[in-house]
Design a protein around this motif. Structure first.
Motif, PDB file in Angstrom:
ATOM      1  N   LEU A 103       0.900  -0.997   0.335  1.00 17.94           N
ATOM      2  CA  LEU A 103      -0.521   0.278   0.388  1.00 17.94           C
ATOM      3  C   LEU A 103       0.522   1.640   0.294  1.00 17.94           C
ATOM      4  CD1 LEU A 103      -2.449  -1.132   2.431  1.00 17.94           C
ATOM      5  CD2 LEU A 103      -3.063  -0.994   0.396  1.00 17.94           C
ATOM      6  N   SER A 104       0.148   2.711  -0.418  1.00 17.66           N
ATOM      7  CA  SER A 104       1.168   3.484  -0.389  1.00 17.66           C
ATOM      8  C   SER A 104       1.050   3.979   1.291  1.00 17.66           C
ATOM      9  CB  SER A 104       0.191   4.598  -0.995  1.00 17.66           C
ATOM     10  OG  SER A 104      -1.112   5.178  -1.015  1.00 17.66           O
ATOM     11  N   LYS A 129      13.831  -4.554  10.689  1.00  8.99           N
ATOM     12  CA  LYS A 129      13.320  -6.174  11.622  1.00  8.99           C
ATOM     13  C   LYS A 129      13.038  -7.243   9.744  1.00  8.99           C
ATOM     14  CE  LYS A 129      10.948  -4.824  15.623  1.00  8.99           C
ATOM     15  NZ  LYS A 129       9.556  -4.465  16.073  1.00  8.99           N
ATOM     16  N   GLY A 130      13.353  -6.380   8.931  1.00 14.31           N
ATOM     17  CA  GLY A 130      13.092  -7.110   7.317  1.00 14.31           C
ATOM     18  C   GLY A 130      11.389  -7.631   7.610  1.00 14.31           C
ATOM     19  N   LEU A 131      10.777  -7.128   8.001  1.00 18.29           N
ATOM     20  CA  LEU A 131       9.352  -7.794   7.691  1.00 18.29           C
ATOM     21  C   LEU A 131       8.328  -7.108   6.651  1.00 18.29           C
ATOM     22  CD1 LEU A 131       8.206  -7.651  11.565  1.00 18.29           C
ATOM     23  CD2 LEU A 131       8.769  -9.242   9.844  1.00 18.29           C
ATOM     24  N   VAL A 132       8.785  -5.801   6.477  1.00 23.12           N
ATOM     25  CA  VAL A 132       8.667  -4.632   5.128  1.00 23.12           C
ATOM     26  C   VAL A 132       9.469  -4.251   4.404  1.00 23.12           C
ATOM     27  CG1 VAL A 132       6.258  -4.260   6.387  1.00 23.12           C
ATOM     28  CG2 VAL A 132       8.030  -2.688   6.473  1.00 23.12           C
ATOM     29  N   GLU A 133       9.439  -3.859   3.404  1.00 25.27           N
ATOM     30  CA  GLU A 133      10.310  -2.855   2.371  1.00 25.27           C
ATOM     31  C   GLU A 133       9.514  -2.266   1.876  1.00 25.27           C
ATOM     32  OE1 GLU A 133      11.817  -6.321  -0.224  1.00 25.27           O
ATOM     33  OE2 GLU A 133       9.544  -6.354  -1.343  1.00 25.27           O
ATOM     34  N   ARG A 134      10.711  -1.142   1.188  1.00 21.98           N
ATOM     35  CA  ARG A 134      10.134  -0.049   0.978  1.00 21.98           C
ATOM     36  C   ARG A 134      10.348  -0.007  -0.750  1.00 21.98           C
ATOM     37  NH1 ARG A 134      11.613   3.154   5.303  1.00 21.98           N
ATOM     38  NH2 ARG A 134      10.343   4.276   6.330  1.00 21.98           N
ATOM     39  N   ASP A 140       3.903   6.596 -10.818  1.00 26.81           N
ATOM     40  CA  ASP A 140       4.370   7.852  -9.862  1.00 26.81           C
ATOM     41  C   ASP A 140       5.637   7.718  -8.891  1.00 26.81           C
ATOM     42  OD1 ASP A 140       4.856   9.833  -8.375  1.00 26.81           O
ATOM     43  OD2 ASP A 140       2.512  10.519  -7.544  1.00 26.81           O
ATOM     44  N   ARG A 141       6.284   8.304 -10.079  1.00 30.43           N
ATOM     45  CA  ARG A 141       8.091   7.870  -9.106  1.00 30.43           C
ATOM     46  C   ARG A 141       7.885   8.961  -8.110  1.00 30.43           C
ATOM     47  NH1 ARG A 141      11.611  10.546 -14.263  1.00 30.43           N
ATOM     48  NH2 ARG A 141      10.069  10.541 -15.463  1.00 30.43           N
ATOM     49  N   ARG A 142       6.962   9.447  -7.793  1.00 32.34           N
ATOM     50  CA  ARG A 142       7.040  10.291  -6.254  1.00 32.34           C
ATOM     51  C   ARG A 142       6.756   9.672  -5.064  1.00 32.34           C
ATOM     52  NH1 ARG A 142       3.425  16.035  -8.021  1.00 32.34           N
ATOM     53  NH2 ARG A 142       2.559  14.425  -8.534  1.00 32.34           N
ATOM     54  N   ALA A 143       6.245   8.835  -4.906  1.00 36.31           N
ATOM     55  CA  ALA A 143       5.672   7.712  -4.208  1.00 36.31           C
ATOM     56  C   ALA A 143       6.251   6.402  -3.981  1.00 36.31           C
ATOM     57  CB  ALA A 143       3.442   7.292  -4.267  1.00 36.31           C
ATOM     58  N   VAL A 144       6.209   6.413  -3.155  1.00 33.10           N
ATOM     59  CA  VAL A 144       6.900   5.317  -2.369  1.00 33.10           C
ATOM     60  C   VAL A 144       5.219   4.305  -1.596  1.00 33.10           C
ATOM     61  CG1 VAL A 144       8.761   4.470  -0.712  1.00 33.10           C
ATOM     62  CG2 VAL A 144       8.889   6.578  -1.391  1.00 33.10           C
ATOM     63  N   LEU A 145       5.397   2.544  -2.239  1.00 34.38           N
ATOM     64  CA  LEU A 145       4.741   1.675  -1.906  1.00 34.38           C
ATOM     65  C   LEU A 145       5.351   0.635  -0.531  1.00 34.38           C
ATOM     66  CD1 LEU A 145       3.275   0.516  -5.403  1.00 34.38           C
ATOM     67  CD2 LEU A 145       2.864   1.816  -3.695  1.00 34.38           C
ATOM     68  N   ILE A 146       5.011   0.694   0.181  1.00 33.07           N
ATOM     69  CA  ILE A 146       4.997  -0.318   1.584  1.00 33.07           C
ATOM     70  C   ILE A 146       4.579  -1.969   0.715  1.00 33.07           C
ATOM     71  CG2 ILE A 146       5.262  -0.528   3.867  1.00 33.07           C
ATOM     72  CD1 ILE A 146       6.404   2.469   3.048  1.00 33.07           C
ATOM     73  N   ARG A 147       5.861  -2.648   1.049  1.00 31.65           N
ATOM     74  CA  ARG A 147       5.597  -4.066   0.373  1.00 31.65           C
ATOM     75  C   ARG A 147       5.273  -4.688   1.893  1.00 31.65           C
ATOM     76  NH1 ARG A 147       6.017  -7.218  -4.724  1.00 31.65           N
ATOM     77  NH2 ARG A 147       4.863  -5.870  -5.674  1.00 31.65           N
TER      78      ARG A 147
END
Length: 201
Positions: A103-104, A129-134, A140-147
């Motif tokens: 999600l964003s 902790k290695g549980l999520v990554e950006r 959208d180059r300005r946006a970052v997603l959290i996975r």
């Protein structure tokens, strides 16, 4: 509501007291309606300010006090997995969003109802902790997603059933019918405050 201390034993009202107006509506010995700490607080206010209707005070006080019990139970449970509630909230939000479990930051904000700084701090801790990554948004180059990482998904799936069991233990004093009734009443209160959608403002 006042955080007044519980009444000293000599100040509590008992059956046969000279001040019947300060009694709880139900019998203190009725197992279906046991006394609780809020009864002591309400009794004190009824004695000191009998002109004030304590109905809302008692109800909101019980919600607050039960929330304290919920918060303590959840904090102890999540600590078993090296998390706090806010971190689990992010992991669970990503997990229930469905594949690819990302999600964003804006979507996480709407779910958690916290500041962007708070979300950043949570994601930083979980990333460490290695549980999520950006990852950068492909649209959208300005946006970052959290996975969720595979480890993050595995942890949420491992925790979920014990987490639900812990929550069930918190409401175990209620019958299934009472659970349905309470759920409907709390939903009504939330809707009245405009808390009707994760996509809301």
């Amino acid at each position: 509501m006042s955080r007044a201390q519980h009444a000293h034993p000599e100040h509590r009202q008992h059956p046969g007291s000279q001040h019947p107006e300060s009694h709880h509506p139900e019998s203190p010995t009725d197992p279906a309606h046991p006394r609780d700490a809020v009864d002591d607080i309400v009794d004190q206010w009824r004695r000191e300010r009998p002109d004030v209707d304590s109905t809302a005070m008692a109800l909101v006080g019980r919600i607050n006090r039960f929330q304290n019990h919920v918060a303590l139970s959840l904090r102890e449970f999540f600590a078993l997995y090296g998390l706090d509630f806010s971190e689990f909230d992010v992991l669970a939000t990503l997990r229930r969003s469905g594949a690819p479990y990302e999600l964003s930051a804006g979507a996480l904000l709407k779910s958690a109802m916290v500041t962007s700084g708070a979300i950043t701090n949570r994601v930083d801790r979980l990333s460490g902790k290695g549980l999520v990554e950006r990852r950068p948004s492909p649209t959208d180059r300005r946006a970052v997603l959290i996975r969720l990482t595979p480890a993050g998904r595995e942890l949420v799936d491992t925790m979920l059933q014990p987490h639900v069991a812990n929550e069930e233990s918190l409401i175990s004093a209620l019958t299934p019918e009472e659970c349905v009734q309470l759920d409907g009443l709390l939903r009504k209160l939330l809707a009245a405050r405009g808390d009707t959608s994760l996509q809301g403002g």
